[in-house]
Design an enzyme around this catalytic site. Structure first.
Site, PDB file in Angstrom:
ATOM      1  N   CYS A   1       0.646  -1.084   0.175  1.00 61.96           N
ATOM      2  CA  CYS A   1       0.276   0.583   0.263  1.00 61.96           C
ATOM      3  C   CYS A   1       0.596   1.036  -0.202  1.00 61.96           C
ATOM      4  O   CYS A   1       0.629   2.388  -0.524  1.00 61.96           O
ATOM      5  CB  CYS A   1      -0.693  -0.066   1.489  1.00 61.96           C
ATOM      6  SG  CYS A   1      -2.610  -1.590   1.137  1.00 61.96           S
ATOM      7  N   HIS A   2       1.925   1.703   0.902  1.00 61.16           N
ATOM      8  CA  HIS A   2       1.722   2.674   0.771  1.00 61.16           C
ATOM      9  C   HIS A   2       3.973   2.127   1.366  1.00 61.16           C
ATOM     10  O   HIS A   2       4.829   3.016   1.973  1.00 61.16           O
ATOM     11  CB  HIS A   2       1.991   3.884   2.278  1.00 61.16           C
ATOM     12  CG  HIS A   2       0.803   3.522   2.096  1.00 61.16           C
ATOM     13  ND1 HIS A   2      -0.214   2.930   2.623  1.00 61.16           N
ATOM     14  CD2 HIS A   2      -0.372   4.709   1.320  1.00 61.16           C
ATOM     15  CE1 HIS A   2      -1.696   3.631   1.906  1.00 61.16           C
ATOM     16  NE2 HIS A   2      -1.476   3.867   1.495  1.00 61.16           N
ATOM     17  N   GLY A   3       4.811   1.011   1.319  1.00 58.65           N
ATOM     18  CA  GLY A   3       6.013   0.604   0.416  1.00 58.65           C
ATOM     19  C   GLY A   3       6.720   1.055   2.181  1.00 58.65           C
ATOM     20  O   GLY A   3       7.880   1.659   2.516  1.00 58.65           O
TER      21      GLY A   3
END
Lengths: 420, 259, 169
Positions: free
Chosen positions: C133-135
């Protein structure tokens, strides 16, 4: 005190109010000149507002847990009662709240009948009120279906079958209402949807009801027009607010008694049996607040005419302002009307009692007489009485009664003797 | 004020009268003193525990209680078995669970979170095993009968010889308190049919009272919480009403009008 | 008339308001609390998992309280890698010994502590997990090493009922 003169004191308030006059509205509501001789029968408007809000808030929270599906509705209600935090409390408030709502609305309606509050210039307030009352009955009926017990199911079956009395299209309409060939899951889900919607319609109509009230202002126990603001009036806040609050608290004590100590007494035991399309309960009885109309329905031996009579019994109220030909509002100054008023109250109570009894023998006979009298009251007695009755002279103002002593007191004494 | 009280009481009395009149098949039910009635009513824990025993050892052979979980047995306001006891009770039942990794259902001992195991798979199976009559689920049975606890208590003790002239089919029994007097359930209780661990004599009357108390709790597990909260709520409302009453008097004294 | 006894009037009104406010608060609480987990939800606290068929280097994901739980049988290299990390290199310092009592088994909620997505196995810069999703990058102990997530993946309460069965909760 007058609305259009109001300007907020602060600069920010003025800035806001020029764009959206909410402060003007708030000022209007607090300063609203109210007759100072209103008695406790006038507190039920506030009590009804409380009832509506209570039903909406508890209903919303119940809807977070309830499952509108024929296979799961009954179980989800038990889940609410057993597992959900305070679920039992919220459900009992909602279930008994319906009864309290009707108790209050009946007092409100009969107050209006006694003091002639439906007469010119308040016809629109009255008609909106009747529409609210009709919607309340629809909401209550559909709400009673949701737990999906035996009374839910058979009540829904019986009431929807009323539409089959309509010639030619009746059967088609019933099938359409059901979404099938019997009351079943499609019926339940649409009833849930409408049960959720109707309270918000009522809320909107209540706003109109109050708006329409604030145009001519309140009627009062003497029933004469008063100048406002004047020495006959007090501002709504704090005088009426505190009085309504006091009456509301008394009402809440009764409400609390039902919720905590007799939560199922107004319901029917059969509704704790899950719906079974194969078995009808021995006695099908609607909730108490619908019993008078149920008695009227059953006292007519013809299917279509029974339904027509029942509907007319409600709709006749909408034209009441024109059936009552008397210019005098308050029953205090109408000695004959006052007697007929109490006969009507007794008649409706008798109808309610007969609605709970089996429709046979003496019960049926009494119900028929009471039904006939109900219509006689509105269609014959009221129009004739207005023309023939010799009324008592009205006082010039509510603070200068010609009758000696305060009208409040005189009336209170009379009413007490009636209730005994 | 008096007027309002009078109106309320009149309406309430009328309503209650008409309601009690509905359940008009008037048979005088047997009376006993229920500990859970009244403003402060609470359940008798020992009676609830004995009642649970009657239910499992007698009623549960045919009657389900599908809305109750084993964890309820140790919850506050109920029989209040210890958690260990409730776990042991749950573990004594075989529960069907699954599907497992192979896609098959399997049996395991019950856990606190499990619902009471049902004697029959479904209503049809229950009917088939009981001569076509479905032994009703007992979860909310007390609330589902007009006479409530008194009715159940009486029914359990209401088995008698049928009056002469009444013809009973096979598998139908006479019961004084049953609607129509004909019941498919044979007398479930007899003196000493079970043994109480606390030494109380398991007479039919005693067992009827215990199991009825248990059923009342099963139908209304929040009864004690409700009574306690109700008392507080009403006392609170009365205090606030009095305060508001005097505030109102004070405010209205400015306009010199009686309220 | 009322002006003569201002104290009493003030007291009366203040008391009415105060008592009224207590009542409103008492009514609001049940309406709020009804949205908390109910008794039946709280009762479903534990789940048992058979891990006998799990080989080293493999992960299974099971559902517990509606959330995924990763159960990984770690290889010796993974254990060594997890235990050699210096505490000062960690965003949320936790010893691997505390996270995996039995070093071979890592049991943790498979929920990224950033915004709740489920991280992917055997991905990322630290050979552990990677949240798409956001690393966020997690190491072989499920600790956050890089990315926006603030904490390591949570280790739930669990125990070995026997050699092959883990009870979570």
């Amino acid at each position: 005190m007058s609305d259009h003169e109001y300007t907020p004191k602060s600069k920010a308030g003025k800035w806001f109010n020029d764009r959206l006059p909410l402060l003007t509205l708030a000022n209007h509501l607090t300063d609203y000149p109210t007759p100072k001789n209103l008695n406790y029968w006038w507190t039920f408007g506030g009590i009804l507002t409380f009832c509506l809000i209570t039903q909406i808030v508890t209903g919303l929270t119940l809807a977070m847990h309830y499952i509108a599906h024929a296979d799961m509705a009954f179980e989800s209600v038990e889940h609410i009662m057993r597992d959900v935090n305070y679920g039992w409390l919220i459900r009992y408030i909602h279930a008994n709240g319906a009864s309290m709502f009707f108790l209050a609305v009946y007092i409100h309606i009969f107050r209006s009948l006694f003091y002639g509050s439906y007469k010119s210039p308040r016809e629109i307030i009255w008609i909106i009120g009747i529409i609210i009352y009709l919607l309340m009955m629809a909401a209550a009926f559909m709400g009673y279906v949701l737990p999906w017990g035996q009374m839910s199911f058979w009540g829904a079956t019986v009431i929807t079958n009323l539409f089959s009395a309509i010639p030619l299209v009746g059967e088609g309409i019933v099938t359409w209402l059901w979404g099938g060939y019997s009351v079943d899951n499609p019926t339940l889900t649409r009833f849930f949807t409408l049960h959720y919607l109707i309270p918000f319609l009522i809320l909107g109509l209540v706003v109109l009801h109050i708006w329409a009230l604030h145009v001519p202002g309140n009627n009062n126990p003497v029933g004469i027009d008063i100048k406002k603001p004047s020495k006959d009036t007090v501002p709504f806040h704090p005088y009426i607010v505190i009085k309504d609050g006091f009456a509301l608290l008394m009402f809440m004590i009764v409400f609390a008694f039902f919720v905590f100590y007799a939560p199922n007494i107004l319901g029917h035991a059969d509704n704790y049996i899950e719906a079974n399309p194969l078995v009808t309960p021995a006695h099908i009885v609607p909730e108490w607040y619908l019993l008078p109309f149920y008695a009227i329905l059953r006292s007519v031996p013809d299917k279509l005419l029974g339904v027509v009579a029942m509907l007319s019994a409600i709709l006749i109220l909408a034209v009441l302002p024109w059936l009552d030909t008397s210019k005098i509002r308050s029953a205090v100054f109408r000695p004959l009307y006052k007697q007929f008023y109490w006969i009507l109250v007794a008649d409706v109570l008798i109808l309610g009692y007969m609605g709970a009894m089996p429709a046979e023998g003496l019960y049926l006979l009494i119900a028929r007489v009471a039904t006939a009298y109900y219509f006689l009251h509105f269609l014959v007695i009221l129009p004739v009485l207005g023309l023939k009755e010799r009324t008592i002279p009205l006082p010039l103002s509510i603070t200068e009664p010609v009758l000696g002593g305060s009208p409040n007191m005189a009336m209170a004494k009379k009413k007490e003797s009636k209730l005994e | 004020m008096k007027k309002i009280f009078k109106l309320f009481s009149t309406i309430i009395l009328l309503t209650l009268n008409s309601y009690s009149a509905i359940s008009a098949e008037k048979v005088e039910y047997l009376k006993t003193d229920w500990s859970f009635k009244g403003l402060f009513g609470k359940f008798d824990r020992a009676s609830l525990q004995r009642g649970y025993q009657v239910y499992t050892e007698v009623c549960a052979a045919c009657h389900s209680m599908k809305y109750l979980s084993y964890r309820n047995l140790s919850e506050k306001g109920g029989p209040e078995f210890s958690v260990a006891q409730a776990k042991a009770i749950a573990a004594s039942f075989e529960v069907t669970d699954g599907p497992n990794a192979d896609g098959e259902m399997f049996q395991r001992p019950g856990k606190l979170s499990d619902k009471f195991v049902m004697p029959y798979e479904n209503v049809k199976a229950a009917e088939a095993a009981n001569g076509g009559a479905y032994p009703p689920d007992m979860s909310v049975l007390v609330k589902a009968r007009g006479g409530g606890v008194d009715y159940i208590y009486s029914l359990l003790q209401g088995y008698e010889e049928a009056p002469s002239g009444m013809i009973l089919d096979d598998g139908v029994h006479y019961n004084k308190y049953m609607y129509g007097n004909k019941i498919k359930m044979s007398a479930p209780l007899s003196d000493g049919i079970i043994e109480y661990s606390d030494g109380i004599n398991p007479s039919v009357e005693q067992m009827s009272k215990d199991v009825t108390t248990f059923l009342m709790w099963a139908a209304e597990p929040s009864l004690e919480a409700r009574h306690q909260m109700g008392f507080k709520a009403i006392v609170y409302l009365i205090i606030l009403t009095i305060l508001v009453y005097f505030s109102m008097k004070r405010i209205w004294s400015r306009v010199k009008s009686e309220v | 008339m009322s002006d003569k006894k201002p104290e009493r009037r003030d007291f009366l009104f203040t008391a009415s308001y105060a008592v009224g406010a207590v009542g409103v608060a008492a009514v609001v609480w049940p309406l709020v609390d009804q949205m908390n987990p109910d008794a039946s939800v709280k009762a479903l606290a534990s789940t048992e998992v058979d891990v006998s068929s799990l080989k080293p280097g493999n992960t299974i994901t099971v559902l517990w309280r509606g959330k995924p739980v990763f159960i990984r049988r770690r290889t010796q290299e993974e254990i060594a890698e997890a235990r050699s990390v210096k505490m000062e290199d960690l965003i949320h310092p936790e010893k691997d010994e505390d996270r995996a009592k039995n070093p071979e088994w890592l049991v943790m909620l498979g929920v990224c502590t950033h915004l709740g997505c489920v991280p992917l196995n055997d991905k990322g810069d630290y050979d552990g997990w990677f949240c798409p999703c956001h690393g966020s990058h997690y190491d072989t102990s499920g600790r956050i090493r890089k990315g926006p997530a603030p904490w390591n993946m949570e280790v739930p309460k669990y125990e070995f009922v026997n050699a092959n069965t883990i009870k979570i909760g």
